[in-house]
Design an enzyme around this catalytic site. Sequence first.
Site, PDB file in Angstrom:
ATOM      1  N   ASP A 204       0.816  -1.215   0.000  1.00  0.00           N
ATOM      2  CA  ASP A 204       0.000   0.000   0.000  1.00  0.00           C
ATOM      3  C   ASP A 204       0.856   1.274   0.000  1.00  0.00           C
ATOM      4  O   ASP A 204       2.096   1.207  -0.105  1.00  0.00           O
ATOM      5  CB  ASP A 204      -0.943  -0.068   1.224  1.00  0.00           C
TER       6      ASP A 204
ATOM      7  N   ASP B 201     -10.209   3.439  -3.530  1.00  0.00           N
ATOM      8  CA  ASP B 201     -10.917   2.253  -3.020  1.00  0.00           C
ATOM      9  C   ASP B 201     -12.343   2.138  -3.563  1.00  0.00           C
ATOM     10  O   ASP B 201     -13.088   3.114  -3.608  1.00  0.00           O
ATOM     11  CB  ASP B 201     -10.978   2.295  -1.491  1.00  0.00           C
TER      12      ASP B 201
HETATM   13  C1  GLA Z   1      -6.027   1.193   1.352  1.00  0.00           C
HETATM   14  C2  GLA Z   1      -6.166   0.228   0.191  1.00  0.00           C
HETATM   15  C3  GLA Z   1      -7.285  -0.752   0.476  1.00  0.00           C
HETATM   16  C4  GLA Z   1      -7.009  -1.497   1.769  1.00  0.00           C
HETATM   17  C5  GLA Z   1      -6.820  -0.500   2.909  1.00  0.00           C
HETATM   18  C6  GLA Z   1      -6.344  -1.156   4.182  1.00  0.00           C
HETATM   19  O1  GLA Z   1      -7.125   2.038   1.463  1.00  0.00           O
HETATM   20  O2  GLA Z   1      -6.401   0.925  -1.002  1.00  0.00           O
HETATM   21  O3  GLA Z   1      -7.430  -1.670  -0.603  1.00  0.00           O
HETATM   22  O4  GLA Z   1      -5.875  -2.292   1.625  1.00  0.00           O
HETATM   23  O5  GLA Z   1      -5.851   0.485   2.566  1.00  0.00           O
HETATM   24  O6  GLA Z   1      -6.155  -0.259   5.219  1.00  0.00           O
END
Ligand code: GLA
Length: 406
Positions: A130, A187
Amino acid sequence: MQNKYLGLTPPLGWNSWNTFSWEINEELIKTAADAFITEGLKDAGYEYVVIDDCWSEKQRDANGKLVPDHEKFPNGIKAVADYVHSKGLKFGIYSCAGTHTCGGHPGSFEHEFDDAETFAEWGVDYLKYDYCYKPDHIPGEVLYKRMSTALRNCGRDIVFSACNWGNDNVYKWIRESGAHLFRSTGDIQDNWESIKKLALSQIGNECYGGNYCHNDIDMLVVGMYGGSVNQWIASADAEGDVAVVADAANAATGARLGGCTDEEYRTHFSLWALMDSPLMIGCDIRNMTPATKETLTNKDVIAINQDIECRAAYCIKQWNNPENVFSLVKPMSDGSYAIGMFNFGDRDGEMSLQFWDIGLTTASGRGLDIYDCWKHEALGTFTERFCTTLPPHGCMVLRAKVVKVK
Ligand code: GLA
């Protein structure tokens, strides 16, 4: 030596985040692995069981090693990986290029090589990486290159799943970094607006994906119906648009805020498959409805996503309704076309695909033998064009074989 086919086609699997977020533990991951077998997911090609954020303690140990959360994973991560492997599946985990993960757990910044070794010791086959808490003055490009080098030298084949949400012009440098897939979007949320927004954002970026470095539009929300411990995923989207409410009764009790209809989930799955995105399931696979199972295990659609050449589909818009209705056309390695026809509009939409536009002239004496991948039936031989009317938010997915017609 690295397996030269690692990441050849988009990975297929399940990830804990969309439904369970921080509420994860050994039992959940093991029962999810069981469900790969009992629910026919392994059979359909799904392989990776991936734990997302919030699996570790908030501090590293005295030697700087990552420590699995004692309550969630009392037997450590290796025990879980061993269990997943015993089912003939592969195991994935999550870390971050920054100092901390998005959930506030230790990230791998300045620990890349040690963490890669730890992951290899535990039997990790896939790392999602990430972008939260990234030091401001260090380019992400360098951080992904660093972890990629660490993984390629840790003694184990590990698929490297970069997740920087399309920031910092990721398209320009991600392939050379060595990552096998890269998140190009923010997301996903479990509502139609979010699905539409993510898909549209990548139309025009077809040239950046391909074998060994796939454009990841985010994990699937198919089958969630608004059910997530994470209300951000389950709620209205970031612009405050009202979520599509799948189940009015549950919505009234506040149990479900988002969710889609089965038809919208089918459209979502078809888009992700045709756009060559990884297919990482995000629902509770231990409790799928028959419709969810049918969508996620559609082998005809999965075969389109897994075509060995990974040529992304190009977009042909319906001339009189270009905002809402379009086809995605993907040349397949066997000479056929995979064609998705989509209606993003809120009314019925007509799509007519002119074969001329996909390189098949009438003068060639060829037409298309068309098979419907959702109805699982042959529709016949067509020349010149194929027309259909698509319901709102609906789609059709076709496999079309070139045949002589004279
Ligand atoms: C980010 C990523 C998500 C997930 C969250 C976890 O937002 O884009 O897919 O992995 O972190 O905290």
